[in-house]
Design a protein around this motif. Structure first.
Motif, PDB file in Angstrom:
ATOM      1  N   ARG A   3       4.758 -13.339   1.183  1.00 32.69           N
ATOM      2  CA  ARG A   3       5.735 -12.342   1.598  1.00 32.69           C
ATOM      3  C   ARG A   3       6.280 -12.720   2.966  1.00 32.69           C
ATOM      4  O   ARG A   3       5.634 -13.449   3.722  1.00 32.69           O
ATOM      5  CB  ARG A   3       5.148 -10.938   1.605  1.00 32.69           C
ATOM      6  N   VAL A  38      -0.165 -13.895   0.394  1.00 34.45           N
ATOM      7  CA  VAL A  38      -0.705 -12.602  -0.028  1.00 34.45           C
ATOM      8  C   VAL A  38      -1.920 -12.859  -0.917  1.00 34.45           C
ATOM      9  O   VAL A  38      -3.025 -12.412  -0.618  1.00 34.45           O
ATOM     10  CB  VAL A  38       0.356 -11.777  -0.773  1.00 34.45           C
ATOM     11  N   SER A  46      -5.064  -8.466   4.730  1.00 35.12           N
ATOM     12  CA  SER A  46      -4.208  -7.279   4.748  1.00 35.12           C
ATOM     13  C   SER A  46      -4.073  -6.618   3.383  1.00 35.12           C
ATOM     14  O   SER A  46      -3.683  -5.450   3.299  1.00 35.12           O
ATOM     15  CB  SER A  46      -2.822  -7.648   5.289  1.00 35.12           C
ATOM     16  N   VAL A  47      -4.390  -7.337   2.320  1.00 36.04           N
ATOM     17  CA  VAL A  47      -4.244  -6.769   0.974  1.00 36.04           C
ATOM     18  C   VAL A  47      -5.550  -6.787   0.195  1.00 36.04           C
ATOM     19  O   VAL A  47      -5.597  -6.351  -0.952  1.00 36.04           O
ATOM     20  CB  VAL A  47      -3.153  -7.510   0.169  1.00 36.04           C
ATOM     21  N   SER A  73      -5.257  -5.609  -4.154  1.00 38.46           N
ATOM     22  CA  SER A  73      -4.350  -6.544  -4.822  1.00 38.46           C
ATOM     23  C   SER A  73      -5.117  -7.319  -5.881  1.00 38.46           C
ATOM     24  O   SER A  73      -6.293  -7.643  -5.716  1.00 38.46           O
ATOM     25  CB  SER A  73      -3.744  -7.519  -3.806  1.00 38.46           C
ATOM     26  N   MET A 126      -0.332  -4.556  -6.713  1.00 37.23           N
ATOM     27  CA  MET A 126      -0.797  -4.034  -5.438  1.00 37.23           C
ATOM     28  C   MET A 126      -0.830  -2.522  -5.491  1.00 37.23           C
ATOM     29  O   MET A 126       0.099  -1.891  -6.007  1.00 37.23           O
ATOM     30  CB  MET A 126       0.119  -4.499  -4.294  1.00 37.23           C
ATOM     31  N   LEU A 176      -0.077   1.214  -1.593  1.00 44.65           N
ATOM     32  CA  LEU A 176       0.942   0.549  -0.795  1.00 44.65           C
ATOM     33  C   LEU A 176       1.252   1.326   0.479  1.00 44.65           C
ATOM     34  O   LEU A 176       1.212   2.557   0.515  1.00 44.65           O
ATOM     35  CB  LEU A 176       2.208   0.372  -1.637  1.00 44.65           C
ATOM     36  N   LYS A 177       1.547   0.547   1.515  1.00 45.69           N
ATOM     37  CA  LYS A 177       1.816   1.108   2.839  1.00 45.69           C
ATOM     38  C   LYS A 177       3.214   0.690   3.293  1.00 45.69           C
ATOM     39  O   LYS A 177       3.718  -0.356   2.855  1.00 45.69           O
ATOM     40  CB  LYS A 177       0.799   0.564   3.844  1.00 45.69           C
ATOM     41  N   GLU A 185       3.974  -0.811   5.819  1.00 43.46           N
ATOM     42  CA  GLU A 185       3.883  -2.164   6.388  1.00 43.46           C
ATOM     43  C   GLU A 185       3.793  -3.267   5.335  1.00 43.46           C
ATOM     44  O   GLU A 185       3.783  -4.440   5.662  1.00 43.46           O
ATOM     45  CB  GLU A 185       2.699  -2.287   7.356  1.00 43.46           C
ATOM     46  N   ASP A 186       3.743  -2.884   4.067  1.00 44.41           N
ATOM     47  CA  ASP A 186       3.833  -3.865   2.980  1.00 44.41           C
ATOM     48  C   ASP A 186       5.286  -4.191   2.651  1.00 44.41           C
ATOM     49  O   ASP A 186       5.554  -5.070   1.828  1.00 44.41           O
ATOM     50  CB  ASP A 186       3.156  -3.340   1.714  1.00 44.41           C
ATOM     51  N   THR A 187       6.201  -3.479   3.268  1.00 41.65           N
ATOM     52  CA  THR A 187       7.623  -3.736   3.025  1.00 41.65           C
ATOM     53  C   THR A 187       7.984  -5.147   3.456  1.00 41.65           C
ATOM     54  O   THR A 187       7.776  -5.532   4.604  1.00 41.65           O
ATOM     55  CB  THR A 187       8.483  -2.719   3.792  1.00 41.65           C
ATOM     56  N   TYR A 232       8.995 -10.519  -1.274  1.00 46.74           N
ATOM     57  CA  TYR A 232       7.864 -11.188  -1.902  1.00 46.74           C
ATOM     58  C   TYR A 232       8.357 -12.370  -2.715  1.00 46.74           C
ATOM     59  O   TYR A 232       9.337 -12.266  -3.460  1.00 46.74           O
ATOM     60  CB  TYR A 232       7.094 -10.197  -2.781  1.00 46.74           C
TER      61      TYR A 232
END
Length: 127
Positions: free
Chosen positions: A38, A48, A63-64, A68, A83, A86-87, A89-91, A94
Motif C-alpha cells: 500500500r 502489507v 500494522s495489519v 489481515s 482485512m 479497518l481504521k 489510517e488504512d486509507t 493498495y
C-alpha cells in the motif's frame, strides 16, 4: 507478458472488512511470489502481506497483523487480501505485485524485489 488486475477497493466505514482481489495473467499464480503493498500520499510503498511462491510462508506487516489474511484460488489465478477492523489510517492505494524470479521458499518485503505490479485500487476508510 505478465499482468495483474486488482479489484475490490472502495470506501467503507471504520471497523468494517474489505476483500481485495488480484488476478494474474501471463504466469500461473503458483509460479510467482506475490505480495500486497500500500502507498500513502507522499510515502513509499510498504508491504502489507507477502507470500512465498510455494504459499507455505506468509509475512504480515505489524500494522495489519491479526486482522489481515491472504488466500489463493490457483484455478482462477487469483489472490485475495482480506482485512478486518479497518481504521482510517488504512486509507491508501493498495497494489498487488509479483516476483517472477525469486526463490521458491522465500518471501520478499521490498517493493524493489517485485517486477510486475497491478494498477492499484483506492481503499478509503471513513471514521
Amino acid at each position: 507478458q505478465v499482468q495483474l488486475v486488482e479489484s475490490g477497493g472502495g470506501m467503507v466505514q471504520a471497523g468494517a472488512s474489505l476483500r481485495l482481489s488480484c488476478t494474474i495473467s501471463g504466469r500461473t499464480l503458483d509460479s510467482v511470489a506475490m505480495g500486497w503493498f500500500r502507498q500513502f500520499p507522499g510515502k513509499e510503498r510498504e508491504y502489507v502481506v507477502v507470500s512465498t511462491t510455494s504459499g507455505s510462508s506468509i509475512a504480515h506487516a505489524d500494522s495489519v497483523k491479526g486482522r489481515s489474511t491472504i488466500s489463493r484460488d490457483n484455478a482462477k489465478n487469483t489472490m485475495y487480501l482480506e482485512m478486518g477492523s479497518l481504521k482510517p489510517e488504512d486509507t491508501a492505494v493498495y497494489f498487488c505485485a509479483a516476483n517472477t524470479r525469486g526463490e521458491y521458499y522465500r518471501y520478499y518485503l521490498s517493493p524493489k524485489d517485485y517486477d510486475y505490479w497491478g494498477q492499484g485500487t483506492q481503499v478509503t476508510i471513513s471514521s
